[in-house]
Structures are given as structure tokens and as C-alpha cells.
Write a protein that holds these residues in place. Structure first.
Motif, PDB file in Angstrom:
ATOM      1  N   ASN A 174       0.819  -1.205   0.000  1.00 24.42           N
ATOM      2  CA  ASN A 174       0.000   0.000   0.000  1.00 24.42           C
ATOM      3  C   ASN A 174       0.859   1.263   0.000  1.00 24.42           C
ATOM      4  O   ASN A 174       1.403   1.661   1.031  1.00 24.42           O
ATOM      5  N   SER A 175       0.976   1.902  -1.171  1.00 21.42           N
ATOM      6  CA  SER A 175       1.802   3.102  -1.276  1.00 21.42           C
ATOM      7  C   SER A 175       1.146   4.305  -0.595  1.00 21.42           C
ATOM      8  O   SER A 175       1.837   5.236  -0.171  1.00 21.42           O
ATOM      9  N   PHE A 176      -0.201   4.295  -0.477  1.00 22.16           N
ATOM     10  CA  PHE A 176      -0.896   5.404   0.181  1.00 22.16           C
ATOM     11  C   PHE A 176      -0.413   5.561   1.607  1.00 22.16           C
ATOM     12  O   PHE A 176      -0.064   6.656   2.059  1.00 22.16           O
ATOM     13  N   LYS A 177      -0.372   4.450   2.353  1.00 26.21           N
ATOM     14  CA  LYS A 177       0.018   4.576   3.763  1.00 26.21           C
ATOM     15  C   LYS A 177       1.506   4.890   3.905  1.00 26.21           C
ATOM     16  O   LYS A 177       1.901   5.625   4.816  1.00 26.21           O
ATOM     17  N   TRP A 178       2.328   4.356   3.008  1.00 25.71           N
ATOM     18  CA  TRP A 178       3.753   4.708   3.031  1.00 25.71           C
ATOM     19  C   TRP A 178       3.939   6.210   2.817  1.00 25.71           C
ATOM     20  O   TRP A 178       4.677   6.868   3.548  1.00 25.71           O
ATOM     21  N   ASN A 179       3.284   6.750   1.797  1.00 28.81           N
ATOM     22  CA  ASN A 179       3.433   8.177   1.502  1.00 28.81           C
ATOM     23  C   ASN A 179       2.827   9.048   2.598  1.00 28.81           C
ATOM     24  O   ASN A 179       3.318  10.156   2.862  1.00 28.81           O
ATOM     25  N   ASP A 180       1.780   8.561   3.232  1.00 29.12           N
ATOM     26  CA  ASP A 180       1.156   9.273   4.341  1.00 29.12           C
ATOM     27  C   ASP A 180       2.185   9.520   5.444  1.00 29.12           C
ATOM     28  O   ASP A 180       2.343  10.643   5.953  1.00 29.12           O
ATOM     29  N   TRP A 181       2.908   8.456   5.822  1.00 22.75           N
ATOM     30  CA  TRP A 181       3.959   8.606   6.834  1.00 22.75           C
ATOM     31  C   TRP A 181       5.160   9.384   6.295  1.00 22.75           C
ATOM     32  O   TRP A 181       5.680  10.284   6.962  1.00 22.75           O
ATOM     33  N   ALA A 182       5.603   9.054   5.072  1.00 19.92           N
ATOM     34  CA  ALA A 182       6.816   9.650   4.518  1.00 19.92           C
ATOM     35  C   ALA A 182       6.733  11.181   4.493  1.00 19.92           C
ATOM     36  O   ALA A 182       7.720  11.876   4.765  1.00 19.92           O
ATOM     37  N   ARG A 183       5.556  11.718   4.200  1.00 20.04           N
ATOM     38  CA  ARG A 183       5.409  13.177   4.129  1.00 20.04           C
ATOM     39  C   ARG A 183       5.559  13.834   5.495  1.00 20.04           C
ATOM     40  O   ARG A 183       5.928  15.003   5.580  1.00 20.04           O
ATOM     41  N   THR A 184       5.282  13.093   6.551  1.00 21.11           N
ATOM     42  CA  THR A 184       5.406  13.706   7.880  1.00 21.11           C
ATOM     43  C   THR A 184       6.858  13.924   8.267  1.00 21.11           C
ATOM     44  O   THR A 184       7.157  14.841   9.038  1.00 21.11           O
ATOM     45  N   VAL A 185       7.765  13.097   7.764  1.00 20.25           N
ATOM     46  CA  VAL A 185       9.176  13.220   8.160  1.00 20.25           C
ATOM     47  C   VAL A 185      10.079  13.636   6.999  1.00 20.25           C
ATOM     48  O   VAL A 185      11.304  13.630   7.112  1.00 20.25           O
ATOM     49  N   GLY A 186       9.469  13.984   5.852  1.00 16.08           N
ATOM     50  CA  GLY A 186      10.244  14.542   4.754  1.00 16.08           C
ATOM     51  C   GLY A 186      11.123  13.566   4.011  1.00 16.08           C
ATOM     52  O   GLY A 186      12.199  13.931   3.528  1.00 16.08           O
ATOM     53  N   VAL A 187      10.677  12.300   3.901  1.00 18.42           N
ATOM     54  CA  VAL A 187      11.423  11.321   3.114  1.00 18.42           C
ATOM     55  C   VAL A 187      10.599  10.942   1.884  1.00 18.42           C
ATOM     56  O   VAL A 187       9.428  11.290   1.778  1.00 18.42           O
ATOM     57  N   ARG A 188      11.232  10.219   0.958  1.00 21.29           N
ATOM     58  CA  ARG A 188      10.571   9.873  -0.295  1.00 21.29           C
ATOM     59  C   ARG A 188      10.381   8.370  -0.385  1.00 21.29           C
ATOM     60  O   ARG A 188      11.306   7.601  -0.126  1.00 21.29           O
ATOM     61  N   TYR A 189       9.161   7.965  -0.734  1.00 23.65           N
ATOM     62  CA  TYR A 189       8.883   6.542  -0.929  1.00 23.65           C
ATOM     63  C   TYR A 189       8.978   6.210  -2.413  1.00 23.65           C
ATOM     64  O   TYR A 189       8.095   6.523  -3.192  1.00 23.65           O
ATOM     65  N   ALA A 190      10.076   5.596  -2.802  1.00 24.08           N
ATOM     66  CA  ALA A 190      10.305   5.175  -4.183  1.00 24.08           C
ATOM     67  C   ALA A 190      10.953   3.796  -4.131  1.00 24.08           C
ATOM     68  O   ALA A 190      12.164   3.651  -4.310  1.00 24.08           O
ATOM     69  N   PRO A 191      10.159   2.754  -3.845  1.00 24.08           N
ATOM     70  CA  PRO A 191      10.738   1.435  -3.577  1.00 24.08           C
ATOM     71  C   PRO A 191      11.352   0.781  -4.803  1.00 24.08           C
ATOM     72  O   PRO A 191      10.843   0.916  -5.917  1.00 24.08           O
ATOM     73  N   ARG A 192      12.456   0.085  -4.598  1.00 25.25           N
ATOM     74  CA  ARG A 192      13.017  -0.758  -5.655  1.00 25.25           C
ATOM     75  C   ARG A 192      12.144  -2.007  -5.767  1.00 25.25           C
ATOM     76  O   ARG A 192      11.819  -2.645  -4.775  1.00 25.25           O
ATOM     77  N   ARG A 193      11.794  -2.364  -6.987  1.00 28.98           N
ATOM     78  CA  ARG A 193      10.951  -3.538  -7.202  1.00 28.98           C
ATOM     79  C   ARG A 193      11.783  -4.818  -7.115  1.00 28.98           C
ATOM     80  O   ARG A 193      12.825  -4.941  -7.750  1.00 28.98           O
ATOM     81  N   ILE A 194      11.295  -5.767  -6.314  1.00 28.33           N
ATOM     82  CA  ILE A 194      11.943  -7.062  -6.125  1.00 28.33           C
ATOM     83  C   ILE A 194      10.969  -8.147  -6.583  1.00 28.33           C
ATOM     84  O   ILE A 194       9.817  -8.172  -6.131  1.00 28.33           O
TER      85      ILE A 194
END
Length: 317
Positions: A194-214
Motif C-alpha cells: 500500500n503506497s498510500f500509507k507509506w506516503n502518508d507517513w513519509a510526508r510527515t518526516v520529509g522522506v521519499r517513498y520510491a521502492p526498488r521492485r523485487i
């Protein structure tokens, strides 16, 4: 007051930490307001999960699946903060209430402070990945320490804190790494992550969610996630409802993969050969440049969250 959390039938440390985190953050909360449900860590703002009856105090929960509840009734809902700005928008509350995931406060607990580093690089998969894949063997081949997210929450968190770098498919693997100032790399084996929840958290601490695909590591894993394995496409083992991950149908072949059946040498060799794309991709991910939020941003988010807790203490204790 009773803490509410989503309980995976297979275990998931990011949800299970609700069992003891709130005793540290709000000592004595269990003896106050027995008619109130404390809705804390987790992607639980979902009508399929939360009971309709009773009053709910929301502190840092997130949205990400199903239908978000109507929380406008102040007699039934006391929303103090949510995981991040995306949840705040969906919930119809002020963006300022999207503060941070409460799991970051685990790093403030005395039992997790000053732990010696034991693992150079660790991998924390999503619990579904752990359930159906052969990732412990893959980690051994590429020199990574494997952390099973289904383990006892304190033990899992301790292993994260004792790592120098973490490769995380588990969102709370990244959240706890960041909280312990352990640089991390995001990966994903499935579109169902779920990228929505990752980005929800990531925006609070100023990091970027761009996962490498495995790539997935087994046929069972592909079948569970609705992915592809060596060119063969599978539909996910899903029910009509996407609200509760526990409602997912787990096929017998997935359970076989998870229960570590007796293998012949030939079968083990075949599984390792079929998992080579996964092995190579995880090895590459382990060499990616990790990221970490800034100390000042994380400090500010924690301070804002502590202010919310002060307000809860004034009003409930």
C-alpha cells in the motif's frame, strides 16, 4: 480505556506493539474511561475493522484500505491526530492533525536505548512476503540478516535497532529504522503493497517513498499476491472484501511454503535456482544509497505528538 489494533492471524510486529506502547505513553490509561476505545498504531481507520459501537479516541491511526468511517460525531469520535496528511484529508480533519505514526515513540523507551549494533544490513519483509517466500535462504546467500516481521514485537524491534542499515518492505520496518536513526532502503515485491500509507507517513518526516521492485521468490508468493513468477501470472488469493487482510484466502500451497516442509536436496536446489531473480534484486537493493529523515524534522514531529498526549492526559485522566 482499551487499546484497539488489527491482529494478524500470522503475527505482525507493527500492529502488535500496541499491546504495550500505550502503557509507556499513557501510563494508567487502561483504568480510565472503560467505555472508550484507544485507536492507535496501524492502518485501522476502516469500517470493516473498527466496531460501530462505543466511543473512540484516535491517536495517530492511519487510513489505507476499505472505507474510512464518518468521524464527524464528536460524541462518538475524539480524533486528536492521525498518521499523516493523506489520512487527514480523507478523514476531513485539519492537515495539521496528520502528525506522525506513533510507532516512532518506541525509540524513546528505555529498554531500546543504547543497544549495540549486531547486524550490518538487515531485511524486513512485509508479513505476507514472509509467509509465502523463501527469503531467509535468500538473505543468507546475499549476506543480509533476516528479520521476520511475524516475530514477537519487542524482539523484532530490537533487531531493527541493532542493525546498521535496513532494507524494508514492511512500512513499520522503515518507520522504526528511521526512529532509531538507522538508514533504510524501501523495496516492494508486489503491487498490493500500500503506497498510500507509506506516503502518508513519509510526508510527515520529509522522506521519499520510491521502492526498488523485487520479484517474488516462489510460485506460492506470486499466487498469494496476484503477481508473476517466471512469466506465469496469478490472480491474488483475495475475497471480495479488501477491508480486512485476515479475510484473505490462503491456499494450501502457501501454507506449505510457510511451514518449511521436508525438502530433498534437488528440490532445495530447484527453489534456489527459481529464486535467482529475487536474490539478485535484493542484493542490488542492499547496495542502494539508504535514506534517513533529518534529526530536526523527526524531533519536531515527536514534540507535536507529545503535545497531543499532554492534551489527552488533561482531558481523560
Amino acid at each position: 480505556m482499551k487499546p484497539y489494533y488489527w491482529e494478524s492471524q500470522h503475527g505482525n510486529f507493527g500492529d502488535d506493539l500496541n499491546l504495550w506502547l500505550w502503557d509507556f505513553l499513557l501510563p494508567g490509561f487502561r483504568d480510565a474511561h472503560p467505555d472508550t476505545l484507544l485507536v492507535g498504531v496501524g492502518t485501522v481507520l476502516n469500517t470493516a475493522l473498527l466496531p460501530e459501537e462505543g466511543r473512540k479516541l484516535v491517536i495517530g491511526s492511519g487510513y489505507g484500505y476499505g472505507t474510512i468511517p464518518d468521524m464527524r460525531d464528536r460524541e462518538r469520535w475524539d480524533v486528536r491526530c492521525v498518521r499523516g496528511p493523506l489520512t487527514a484529508e480523507r478523514a476531513g480533519v485539519s492537515p495539521d492533525m496528520g502528525i506522525v505514526d506513533p510507532a516512532v515513540m518506541v525509540a524513546e523507551m528505555p529498554e531500546f536505548k543504547g543497544l549495540a549494533k549486531r547486524h550490518r544490513k538487515s531485511f524486513v519483509p512485509h508479513w505476507e512476503t514472509a509467509l509465502a517466500g523463501v527469503w531467509p535462504a535468500i538473505c543468507e546467500r546475499v549476506g543480509l540478516h533476516y528479520i521476520d516481521p511475524r516475530g514477537e514485537a519487542r524482539s523484532v524491534i530490537r533487531e531493527i535497532a541493532q542493525s546498521e542499515t535496513v532494507i524494508a518492505e514492511s512500512m513499520h520496518g522503515a518507520i522504526l529504522s528511521d526512529a532509531f536513526r538507522v538508514p533504510w532502503v524501501a523495496v516492494s515485491t508486489s503491487r498490493s503493497i500500500n503506497s498510500f500509507k507509506w506516503n502518508d507517513w513519509a510526508r510527515t518526516v520529509g522522506v521519499r517513498y520510491a521502492p526498488r521492485r523485487i520479484p517474488v521468490s516462489t510460485r506460492a508468493e506470486a499466487k498469494l499476491k496476484g503477481g508473476r513468477f517466471w512469466g506465469m501470472a496469478f490472480q491474488g488469493e483475495q475475497t471480495a472484501s479488501v477491508g480486512d487482510p485476515n479475510s484473505r484466502i490462503i491456499g494450501e500451497d502457501v501454507l506449505v511454503a510457510a511451514s518449511n516442509p521436508r525438502h530433498t536436496t534437488l528440490r532445495v536446489a530447484a527453489k534456489h535456482a527459481l529464486a535467482l531473480p529475487s536474490t539478485f534484486a535484493l542484493w542490488q537493493a542492499s547496495r542502494d544509497e539508504p535514506q534517513l529523515s533529518s534529526d530536526s524534522v523527526l524531533f519536531d514531529r515527536k514534540a507535536r505528538f507529545l503535545a497531543v498526549l499532554d492534551g489527552v492526559r488533561r482531558d481523560y485522566f
